[in-house]
Design a protein around this motif. Structure first.
Motif, PDB file in Angstrom:
ATOM      1  N   GLU A  44     -36.821  48.531-128.614  1.00 27.60           N
ATOM      2  CA  GLU A  44     -36.962  47.083-128.754  1.00 27.60           C
ATOM      3  C   GLU A  44     -36.955  46.614-130.211  1.00 27.60           C
ATOM      4  O   GLU A  44     -36.936  45.404-130.474  1.00 27.60           O
ATOM      5  N   LEU A  45     -37.005  47.572-131.138  1.00 28.92           N
ATOM      6  CA  LEU A  45     -36.979  47.192-132.549  1.00 28.92           C
ATOM      7  C   LEU A  45     -35.649  46.579-132.931  1.00 28.92           C
ATOM      8  O   LEU A  45     -34.577  47.040-132.526  1.00 28.92           O
ATOM      9  N   LYS A  46     -35.691  45.546-133.735  1.00 32.31           N
ATOM     10  CA  LYS A  46     -34.462  44.890-134.197  1.00 32.31           C
ATOM     11  C   LYS A  46     -33.897  45.629-135.398  1.00 32.31           C
ATOM     12  O   LYS A  46     -34.630  46.098-136.243  1.00 32.31           O
TER      13      LYS A  46
END
Length: 241
Positions: A239-241
């Motif tokens: 989920e990290l950008k």
């Protein structure tokens, strides 16, 4: 050749690049592996289809070539700017099943990345070798910590191998560079016990008798794999950008 990355050149050293599968280094060392019934791990400068990799090849005790690991993490610090020469490793976190145990190779700078160690452990490594060419200004202060912590966290043996000696070479801009490597190779067990380090300045041979049963015993005692929460980390990382 010197640590050629620091010379700022590439074309001059292309004659040292070779095939991992059929190059002169593998061909030469396979005979020693077979003759002495020993597993041999050898870093090489690999060339394939015009690309270069910082690679380690693994030969089993019968002289059979088992495979290779290409360095996953490339430094870009000062004259250690490997991204100008090497391609990023694309062999993942291979573990090689040898006559004497399951081994992996975490090449040099890769030791600074905890997840690199973790993946070798998850793939079943019992011994992880860390061949390095490291100078004092490039992390000697935590040389004795990283691999030792990795051994405890992942329940495997670590073998920290660093070259020794001083070399001088001429950069293409005419500047003379001197580099001194600090050696200090050592082995750590899964319970955190470690051998003394070899010399900072002289070549040496370190022989350590290891009991691979300790890998399982330490994991069972501390329960780190059972409490790891890898599913949570995997979700959050995705989920990290």
């Amino acid at each position: 050749m010197p640590f050629f990355l620091c010379t700022g050149e590439k074309e001059r050293w292309k004659g040292f690049a070779e095939s991992a599968e059929h190059g002169p280094s593998v061909t030469f060392l396979r005979e020693f592996a077979r003759k002495h019934s020993m597993v041999i791990i050898s870093p090489i400068l690999e060339e394939c289809d015009g690309a270069w990799w910082n690679t380690a090849v693994v030969m089993d005790a019968d002289g059979v070539y088992l495979g290779k690991h290409r360095k996953n993490h490339l430094p870009s610090v000062g004259s250690f700017s490997e991204t100008e020469y090497y391609s990023l490793g694309d062999t993942g976190h291979a573990v090689f099943v040898t006559r004497y145990g399951r081994v992996a190779v975490n090449i040099c700078y890769g030791r600074h990345h905890a997840l690199n160690w973790l993946m070798f452990g998850l793939n079943g490594a019992e011994v992880v070798f860390n061949p390095a060419a490291t100078i004092a200004e490039f992390g000697e202060g935590f040389w004795g910590i990283e691999a030792r912590a990795a051994a405890v966290a992942n329940g495997f043996y670590t073998c920290s191998i660093n070259r020794v000696g001083t070399e001088e070479f001429l950069r293409k801009d005419g500047e003379t560079i001197s580099r001194t490597y600090y050696g200090s190779s050592y082995v750590t067990a899964p319970n955190g016990c470690r051998t003394p380090g070899l010399s900072r300045s002289k070549d040496g041979l370190l022989i350590a008798e290891v009991d691979l049963n300790l890998c399982r015993q330490v994991k069972d005692h501390w329960g780190f794999p059972m409490t790891a929460r890898l599913d949570m980390y995997s979700k959050e990382l995705s989920e990290l950008k």
